[in-house]
Design an enzyme around this catalytic site. Structure first.
Site, PDB file in Angstrom:
ATOM      1  N   GLU A 107      -4.039   7.527  -3.808  1.00 47.58           N
ATOM      2  CA  GLU A 107      -4.547   7.091  -5.113  1.00 47.58           C
ATOM      3  C   GLU A 107      -5.928   7.680  -5.396  1.00 47.58           C
ATOM      4  OE1 GLU A 107      -4.392   2.837  -5.439  1.00 47.58           O
ATOM      5  OE2 GLU A 107      -2.290   2.748  -4.879  1.00 47.58           O
TER       6      GLU A 107
ATOM      7  N   HIS B 120      -1.727   0.432  -9.878  1.00 45.03           N
ATOM      8  CA  HIS B 120      -2.275  -0.568  -8.946  1.00 45.03           C
ATOM      9  C   HIS B 120      -2.749  -1.814  -9.700  1.00 45.03           C
ATOM     10  CE1 HIS B 120      -3.771  -0.740  -4.589  1.00 45.03           C
ATOM     11  NE2 HIS B 120      -3.728  -1.980  -5.051  1.00 45.03           N
TER      12      HIS B 120
ATOM     13  N   ARG C 121       0.863  -1.183   0.000  1.00 43.55           N
ATOM     14  CA  ARG C 121       0.000   0.000   0.000  1.00 43.55           C
ATOM     15  C   ARG C 121       0.897   1.229   0.000  1.00 43.55           C
ATOM     16  NH1 ARG C 121      -3.484  -2.765  -1.524  1.00 43.55           N
ATOM     17  NH2 ARG C 121      -5.602  -3.048  -0.695  1.00 43.55           N
TER      18      ARG C 121
END
Length: 319
Positions: free
Chosen positions: A266, A284, A237
């Protein structure tokens, strides 16, 4: 009939399976569910199949005294967008989708190692811009991956899958840092501290889960311990790595490069990071294989089905 919300347009196989068992509302928006909508969903639906970014945080949960929702089935292994303890306090069970994401996420880790060390992103940009002058013996020299020491931060399922690819595929010695003692099925050495891992590794791969304890785990001090020839890969993450400290280290060439599949805010990516040629950035993509995303959705649905039958959730999370 159990009424459920699908917060995004999931793969068609998942949507069809949901409609076979439940009264489904499909939210077509591509962006995450903001707090107000999350709170409303808790009032309107028996279960929610949610995913990355959907704001089922303490603030959203606090807006609903008596939620109708009994299950938040998260599509993904990471669940830092859900306050699990606050949900459980409201009588809402939370699940995730471990195991099925392991191999595809590890593949992206390996892809980023190769792309970053061998300057693949930079090379493709040169070709697409029509700026390639042709082959020459010293053009775009990168770093040979085979035989380099890889350091894994967090030796869970994904960390072990990355280590397996590195060791057996590329002959790389494996070091790892884990908060608890961990046995492994492959030759790997556990080190005592994160700083030691950063200092001894040619390539550091971050696979640790996102928790309040791991937020900012890798900051300026840890990056300073890396070799100037070292590479940082993050497939966990974004907020586990201090983004500003990483940008500074890349700009100063204090480390050789970084490969990032995740970012702190994000889908925002800092312009300073995008300007760096020694950073490979992907949107991602860790689980972005059709088979994986279908398996994730079907696993999430099975947790909702288990609840509807009065059974324990197979992948229930503890608050």
């Amino acid at each position: 009939m159990t009424r459920i919300l699908l917060t995004r347009h999931f793969p068609e196989k998942v949507i069809e399976a949901a409609r076979e068992s439940f009264d489904v509302t499909l939210r077509e928006a591509a962006h995450f569910l903001p707090e107000e909508e999350a709170a409303q969903a808790l009032r309107d639906y028996d279960a929610v199949l949610c995913t990355l970014g959907d704001r089922f945080n303490a603030e959203a949960l606090a807006q609903v005294d008596s939620p109708r929702t009994r299950v938040l089935a998260n599509f993904g292994v990471g669940y830092n967008h859900i306050d699990v303890a606050a949900a459980r306090a409201k009588g809402i069970a939370v699940s995730n989708t471990p195991d099925v994401v392991t191999e595809s996420t590890a593949d992206i880790g390996m892809a980023l190692i190769l792309a970053t060390c061998r300057r693949i992103g930079e090379g493709e940009r040169i070709v697409r811009a029509g700026k390639w002058p042709g082959w020459n013996p010293t053009q775009m020299l990168g770093t040979h991956v085979s035989g380099k020491t890889v350091g894994i931060v967090g030796m869970g399922r994904i960390g072990q899958a990355v280590a397996q690819r590195c060791h057996y595929g590329f002959g790389m010695p494996v070091l790892f840092y884990n908060r608890s003692l961990k046995g492994t099925a492959l030759p790997a050495l556990q080190v005592d501290s994160l700083t030691e891992l950063m200092a001894e590794s040619d390539i550091v791969v971050v696979t640790v889960p996102a928790t309040p304890e791991t937020r900012g785990l890798i900051g300026a001090e840890e990056l300073a311990a890396m070799r100037p020839t070292g590479f940082l890969i993050n497939i966990a993450r974004g907020d586990i790595v201090d983004e500003a400290a990483l940008i500074d280290a890349l700009q100063r060439r204090a480390i050789a490069g970084a490969g990032l599949d995740v970012f702190a805010r994000e889908p925002e990516v800092p312009e300073a990071l995008m300007a760096l040629e020694n950073a490979v950035l992907t949107p991602h993509l860790g689980t972005a294989a059709l088979e994986t995303r279908e398996a994730m959705g079907l696993m999430a649905l099975e947790n909702i089905r288990a609840w509807s039958r009065g059974e324990a959730l197979p992948q229930a999370l503890e608050g």
